[in-house]
Scaffold this active site. Structure first.
Site, PDB file in Angstrom:
ATOM      1  N   ASP A 132      43.339  37.512  44.380  1.00 13.31           N
ATOM      2  CA  ASP A 132      43.747  36.099  44.398  1.00 13.31           C
ATOM      3  C   ASP A 132      43.042  35.345  45.528  1.00 13.31           C
ATOM      4  OD1 ASP A 132      45.103  33.850  43.626  1.00 13.31           O
ATOM      5  OD2 ASP A 132      46.990  34.389  44.587  1.00 13.31           O
ATOM      6  N   ASN A 157      45.904  32.830  32.275  1.00 21.38           N
ATOM      7  CA  ASN A 157      44.696  32.120  32.745  1.00 21.38           C
ATOM      8  C   ASN A 157      44.087  31.201  31.678  1.00 21.38           C
ATOM      9  OD1 ASN A 157      43.422  34.762  34.950  1.00 21.38           O
ATOM     10  ND2 ASN A 157      44.681  32.989  35.428  1.00 21.38           N
TER      11      ASN A 157
HETATM   12  C1  FPP Z   1      42.234  34.337  41.379  1.00 24.56           C
HETATM   13  O1  FPP Z   1      41.663  33.321  42.134  1.00 24.56           O
HETATM   14  C2  FPP Z   1      41.265  35.116  40.622  1.00 24.56           C
HETATM   15  C3  FPP Z   1      41.119  35.070  39.252  1.00 24.56           C
HETATM   16  C4  FPP Z   1      41.809  34.140  38.373  1.00 24.56           C
HETATM   17  C5  FPP Z   1      40.248  35.955  38.542  1.00 24.56           C
HETATM   18  C6  FPP Z   1      39.639  37.071  39.320  1.00 24.56           C
HETATM   19  C7  FPP Z   1      38.244  37.081  38.947  1.00 24.56           C
HETATM   20  C8  FPP Z   1      37.223  37.549  39.683  1.00 24.56           C
HETATM   21  C9  FPP Z   1      37.343  38.260  40.966  1.00 24.56           C
HETATM   22  C10 FPP Z   1      35.868  37.341  39.205  1.00 24.56           C
HETATM   23  C11 FPP Z   1      35.664  37.796  37.829  1.00 24.56           C
HETATM   24  C12 FPP Z   1      35.596  39.265  37.708  1.00 24.56           C
HETATM   25  C13 FPP Z   1      35.573  39.824  36.494  1.00 24.56           C
HETATM   26  C14 FPP Z   1      35.336  41.275  36.308  1.00 24.56           C
HETATM   27  C15 FPP Z   1      35.821  38.949  35.344  1.00 24.56           C
HETATM   28  P1  FPP Z   1      42.206  31.862  41.867  1.00 24.56           P
HETATM   29  O2  FPP Z   1      41.204  31.137  41.039  1.00 24.56           O
HETATM   30  O3  FPP Z   1      43.572  31.891  41.262  1.00 24.56           O
HETATM   31  O4  FPP Z   1      42.261  31.314  43.324  1.00 24.56           O
HETATM   32  P2  FPP Z   1      43.223  30.183  43.877  1.00 24.56           P
HETATM   33  O5  FPP Z   1      44.639  30.666  43.704  1.00 24.56           O
HETATM   34  O6  FPP Z   1      42.814  30.096  45.315  1.00 24.56           O
HETATM   35  O7  FPP Z   1      42.927  28.941  43.096  1.00 24.56           O
END
Ligand code: FPP
Length: 254
Positions: free
Chosen positions: A28, A76
């Site tokens: 996250d 998501n």
């Molecule tokens: C959360 O950060 C992360 C995700 C929604 C997806 C995780 C994805 C990756 C690490 C990259 C993709 C990897 C693969 C293998 C597909 P957030 O966007 O919720 O962060 P925030 O809460 O700060 O907005």
């Protein structure tokens, strides 16, 4: 496979201590990492993939048998279409570019989550990753993709209900163990520890059934900043916990 059907695994260590067998991670904070630097969210996700590469390598070196990552949740899909496109593009790229390396490093890839409603090319890539690495016996990277724990439990309930309807199972024979065996990856042991980055302290529909006795470790850094040192720090925190599994006899973290 052992007599109980569980996958047999190697044991590794951090600083001379045995590593946990199964580490699961809620990656996250990509968006916040990017916002703090005035960058677009996609840059946070890109750097998130780099952190993922480092973490998989470290987990394999530390002898962790299973590393489960929450890469795209059932929820998501409610993000803006452009961000969904970016995340799907990164997944495609990760599998296309990194699969050969993962395979070379003896890493096995497994996927949990709902695949039926994914684009056929993504389904094919996920299948290809599983097929190519099936014989590997290093760390198993479990990619939770289009995954939600409540949805997984509902799928297990549907499978059981079908067996009951077809007369192959009595409803009174359904136990927690039997339900576990109908989840997406029934041979993988429950996570010893679930790590969430970014300081948020909740599970967000991740491995709700399997986390009944998992230790939860929340680390205050955003996912793109996660690396081997952060993984070792989280494991050290896990080790300080007492795991009693509902009983009285204290067990220290493995
Ligand atoms: C959360 O950060 C992360 C995700 C929604 C997806 C995780 C994805 C990756 C690490 C990259 C993709 C990897 C693969 C293998 C597909 P957030 O966007 O919720 O962060 P925030 O809460 O700060 O907005």
């Amino acid at each position: 496979m052992s007599a109980t059907g569980e996958v047999q695994t190697k044991v590794g260590s951090v600083d001379g201590f045995e590593s946990p067998r199964h580490v699961a991670i809620i990656m996250d904070g990509n968006g916040r990492w990017a916002a703090a630097r005035g960058l677009p969210r996609v840059e946070g996700h890109r750097r998130g993939v780099e952190a993922l590469r480092k973490t998989v390598r470290a987990a394999n070196e530390l002898g962790i048998s299973f590393l489960t990552i929450f890469s795209f949740s059932s929820e998501n899909w409610s993000r803006p279409p452009s961000e969904i496109r970016d995340l799907l593009r990164l997944l495609r790229r990760f599998i296309r570019n990194d699969l050969v390396d993962l395979h070379k490093n003896n890493i096995r890839v497994r996927v949990i989550g709902e695949r039926d409603d994914l684009d056929p090319d993504i389904r094919r890539l996920l299948q290809e990753a599983e097929d190519l690495t099936r014989g590997n016996d290093g760390c198993t990277l479990v990619v939770a993709f289009n995954y939600g724990a409540r949805q997984e439990i509902a799928r297990a309930a549907r499978r059981l209900a079908t067996e009951v309807a077809e007369g192959r199972l009595k409803a009174s024979d359904i136990t927690p163990e039997l339900l576990s065996r109908h989840l997406d990856a029934p041979d993988i042991p429950d996570p010893d520890v679930i790590i969430r980055t970014s300081g948020e302290q909740r599970l967000s529909n991740f491995l709700l059934w399997q986390s009944a006795y998992s230790e939860l470790v929340f680390v205050p850094i955003n996912w793109p900043d996660f690396d081997r040192a952060a993984l070792e720090g989280a494991i050290a925190e896990y080790r300080r916990r007492e795991r009693r599994f509902g009983g009285l006899i204290a067990q220290t973290g493995s």
